[in-house]
Design a protein around this motif. Structure first.
Motif, PDB file in Angstrom:
ATOM      1  N   LYS A  34     -11.002  71.768  30.441  1.00  0.00           N
ATOM      2  CA  LYS A  34      -9.967  72.717  30.028  1.00  0.00           C
ATOM      3  C   LYS A  34     -10.425  73.590  28.866  1.00  0.00           C
ATOM      4  CE  LYS A  34      -6.955  71.017  32.948  1.00  0.00           C
ATOM      5  NZ  LYS A  34      -5.752  70.283  32.531  1.00  0.00           N
ATOM      6  N   PRO A  36      -8.478  76.315  25.899  1.00  0.00           N
ATOM      7  CA  PRO A  36      -7.160  76.721  25.389  1.00  0.00           C
ATOM      8  C   PRO A  36      -6.967  78.235  25.487  1.00  0.00           C
ATOM      9  CG  PRO A  36      -8.660  76.333  23.569  1.00  0.00           C
ATOM     10  CD  PRO A  36      -9.423  76.002  24.816  1.00  0.00           C
ATOM     11  N   ILE A  37      -5.772  78.628  25.891  1.00  0.00           N
ATOM     12  CA  ILE A  37      -5.393  80.040  25.946  1.00  0.00           C
ATOM     13  C   ILE A  37      -4.072  80.184  25.192  1.00  0.00           C
ATOM     14  CG2 ILE A  37      -4.571  81.892  27.452  1.00  0.00           C
ATOM     15  CD1 ILE A  37      -6.531  81.017  29.533  1.00  0.00           C
ATOM     16  N   ASN A  38      -3.980  81.187  24.338  1.00  0.00           N
ATOM     17  CA  ASN A  38      -2.756  81.393  23.569  1.00  0.00           C
ATOM     18  C   ASN A  38      -1.747  82.184  24.394  1.00  0.00           C
ATOM     19  OD1 ASN A  38      -0.973  83.093  21.554  1.00  0.00           O
ATOM     20  ND2 ASN A  38      -1.716  81.322  20.415  1.00  0.00           N
ATOM     21  N   ASN A  42       1.627  79.576  21.861  1.00  0.00           N
ATOM     22  CA  ASN A  42       1.336  78.223  22.330  1.00  0.00           C
ATOM     23  C   ASN A  42      -0.112  78.132  22.797  1.00  0.00           C
ATOM     24  OD1 ASN A  42       4.250  76.890  22.622  1.00  0.00           O
ATOM     25  ND2 ASN A  42       4.382  78.988  23.387  1.00  0.00           N
ATOM     26  N   ASP A  43      -0.839  77.133  22.320  1.00  0.00           N
ATOM     27  CA  ASP A  43      -2.194  76.890  22.803  1.00  0.00           C
ATOM     28  C   ASP A  43      -2.103  76.070  24.086  1.00  0.00           C
ATOM     29  OD1 ASP A  43      -3.645  78.264  20.881  1.00  0.00           O
ATOM     30  OD2 ASP A  43      -3.575  76.584  19.486  1.00  0.00           O
ATOM     31  N   VAL A  44      -2.364  76.748  25.196  1.00  0.00           N
ATOM     32  CA  VAL A  44      -2.159  76.146  26.503  1.00  0.00           C
ATOM     33  C   VAL A  44      -3.498  75.811  27.144  1.00  0.00           C
ATOM     34  CG1 VAL A  44      -1.172  76.481  28.804  1.00  0.00           C
ATOM     35  CG2 VAL A  44      -0.026  77.446  26.789  1.00  0.00           C
ATOM     36  N   PRO A  45      -3.736  74.542  27.505  1.00  0.00           N
ATOM     37  CA  PRO A  45      -4.994  74.193  28.177  1.00  0.00           C
ATOM     38  C   PRO A  45      -4.942  74.588  29.653  1.00  0.00           C
ATOM     39  CG  PRO A  45      -3.617  72.248  27.939  1.00  0.00           C
ATOM     40  CD  PRO A  45      -2.886  73.360  27.252  1.00  0.00           C
ATOM     41  N   ASP A  53      -7.808  81.398  33.781  1.00  0.00           N
ATOM     42  CA  ASP A  53      -8.801  81.573  32.725  1.00  0.00           C
ATOM     43  C   ASP A  53      -9.531  82.900  32.874  1.00  0.00           C
ATOM     44  OD1 ASP A  53     -10.610  81.118  30.648  1.00  0.00           O
ATOM     45  OD2 ASP A  53     -11.949  79.927  31.899  1.00  0.00           O
ATOM     46  N   GLU A 195       0.866  72.291  31.702  1.00  0.00           N
ATOM     47  CA  GLU A 195       1.412  72.974  30.531  1.00  0.00           C
ATOM     48  C   GLU A 195       1.477  74.475  30.757  1.00  0.00           C
ATOM     49  OE1 GLU A 195       2.797  73.160  26.415  1.00  0.00           O
ATOM     50  OE2 GLU A 195       2.984  71.885  28.192  1.00  0.00           O
TER      51      GLU A 195
END
Length: 335
Positions: A34, A36-38, A42-45, A53, A195
C-alpha cells in the motif's frame, strides 16, 4: 517400495508444495503493498500501482482494455467523465467495470423506517407502504471486482422510497419503479472493506459507510457475504444467495437513486446507472438466507422487524456508473 523411499518422496512433495505456497504468499504480499494518498485530509492506503494510485478515478479506457481484455467497454465509451469537487478532486461518474451482487427485499415495520429517516428527507420522500404497517428494505451485497477504486466489497441496507417529486402510492409506486427500472431509497447502513471506499463514500457521497471485514465465498451453488463486527472482529451478519440457473443475458439498464443530507445538512441526491449483463430473480423463500447474530449491525436489522422476503435478485455480471451527488433542487426542477 520401501518405507524410507516413500518418506523421501513425500518429503520432496511437501517441500515443493511449501515452496509454491510461500511463492504465492510473497506474490500476494507484493500485490497488496500500500501507498498513502491524501483525500480530504485523510491519509488513505491504496494498492501501490493500482488504478487509483495511478489515475485517481480517471483511468484511460485503453488501460482498462489492456489490463482486463475480457471486459466489454462499449458502454463506458459513450459516457463522459467530468472533474468535480466533492470535498476532494475527483471525476464523475465513477466507473465499475466488472461486478456481482445479490439483493433481498424484505418487509419491515414502517413506523421504525420513518423514525430512522431525517425530518428534512421525510418531507421529500417516504417509505413505500405495501400493506398497512409494512414498508420495504433492500439488503444488497456487492463485489466490485474491478473498478476505478481498485476492488472492494460493500453491503447496503436501504429503505425503499418514492422518487423525489413524485407522489407515494405504495404498491403502485413500487410497480411503477419496477416497470421503469428507476428505483429510489434512503441508505441506512453501508459497510465497506477498504479505507478508500469508506473515505470517498463518507466525504464525497454523504453515505453512512464504515470500515470492516467482508469475506466473500463464491461457491458452486451460492454466493455468500460474511460481514464482521468492526469492534469485536466476530462474524456479525451472513448473507447467502443462491446462484439462480435461469439467467437472462439480455442487457438491462437500471437506475438506483438515493436522497440524503450533505455535510452542511443540505438535501442532495445521487444515483448509479447499472448495465446488467446476467441476472435472475426469485420470490422463493429459500432463495436467500440472512443470518443475524448479536453484533451491532445484526441488532440494527432486528430493530426493523423484518418480515417476509418478497424478492431475491442474483446479478453475477453487471457494470455501473456512479454519479457525484447534486443538490436535490436540481432534480426537482427537472421533473
Amino acid at each position: 517400495m520401501s518405507i524410507r523411499y516413500t518418506a523421501t518422496i513425500v518429503g520432496l512433495l511437501l517441500n515443493i508444495a511449501a515452496t509454491h505456497v510461500w511463492a504465492q504468499a510473497g506474490a500476494v504480499k507484493e500485490q497488496t503493498a500500500k501507498v498513502p494518498i491524501n483525500i480530504a485530509g485523510n491519509d488513505v492506503p491504496v494498492p501501490a500501482g493500482g488504478l487509483y494510485d495511478r489515475y485517481r478515478s480517471n483511468p484511460p479506457l485503453s488501460v482498462i482494455a489492456t489490463e482486463a481484455p475480457d471486459v466489454d467497454l462499449s458502454w463506458f465509451k459513450g459516457l463522459k467523465k467530468e472533474k468535480v469537487d466533492i470535498g476532494f478532486e475527483s471525476y464523475s461518474p465513477n466507473f465499475y467495470y466488472k461486478n456481482s451482487r445479490i439483493t433481498a427485499v424484505f418487509t419491515a415495520d414502517i413506523a421504525m423506517l420513518r423514525e430512522l429517516m431525517p425530518v428534512a428527507v421525510l418531507k421529500e420522500v417516504q417509505p413505500l407502504q405495501i400493506w398497512p404497517g409494512r414498508g420495504l428494505v433492500a439488503f444488497t451485497a456487492y463485489a466490485y471486482h474491478y473498478c476505478d477504486n481498485d476492488s472492494y466489497n460493500e453491503v447496503a441496507l436501504s429503505i425503499i422510497t418514492n422518487k423525489p417529486g413524485h407522489s407515494n402510492f405504495g404498491p403502485l409506486s413500487l410497480i411503477g419503479q419496477s416497470l421503469s427500472k428507476d428505483f429510489w431509497g434512503y441508505v441506512l447502513k453501508l459497510p465497506v472493506d477498504t479505507e478508500l471506499a469508506r473515505v470517498r463514500g463518507v466525504v464525497g457521497y454523504n453515505l453512512p459507510k464504515w470500515l470492516t471485514s467482508i469475506d466473500v465465498k463464491d461457491g458452486e451453488q451460492s454466493l455468500t457475504f460474511s460481514i464482521k463486527d468492526n469492534k469485536t472482529g466476530k462474524t456479525d451478519v451472513v448473507f447467502e444467495g443462491k446462484k439462480l440457473a435461469d439467467l437472462s443475458r439480455e442487457v438491462g439498464m437500471v437506475n438506483n437513486g438515493f436522497i440524503n443530507l450533505d455535510q452542511q445538512g443540505r438535501l442532495t441526491y445521487g444515483h448509479a446507472i447499472s448495465r446488467q449483463l446476467a441476472y435472475a430473480s426469485s420470490s422463493s423463500a429459500d432463495a436467500a438466507k440472512l443470518v443475524l447474530s448479536d453484533g451491532s449491525l445484526s441488532g440494527y436489522i432486528k430493530s426493523l422487524q423484518l418480515g417476509k422476503m418478497v424478492k431475491y435478485e442474483y446479478v453475477p455480471e453487471f457494470q455501473s456508473a456512479l454519479y457525484a451527488p447534486a443538490p436535490l433542487a436540481s432534480l426537482l426542477n427537472s421533473n
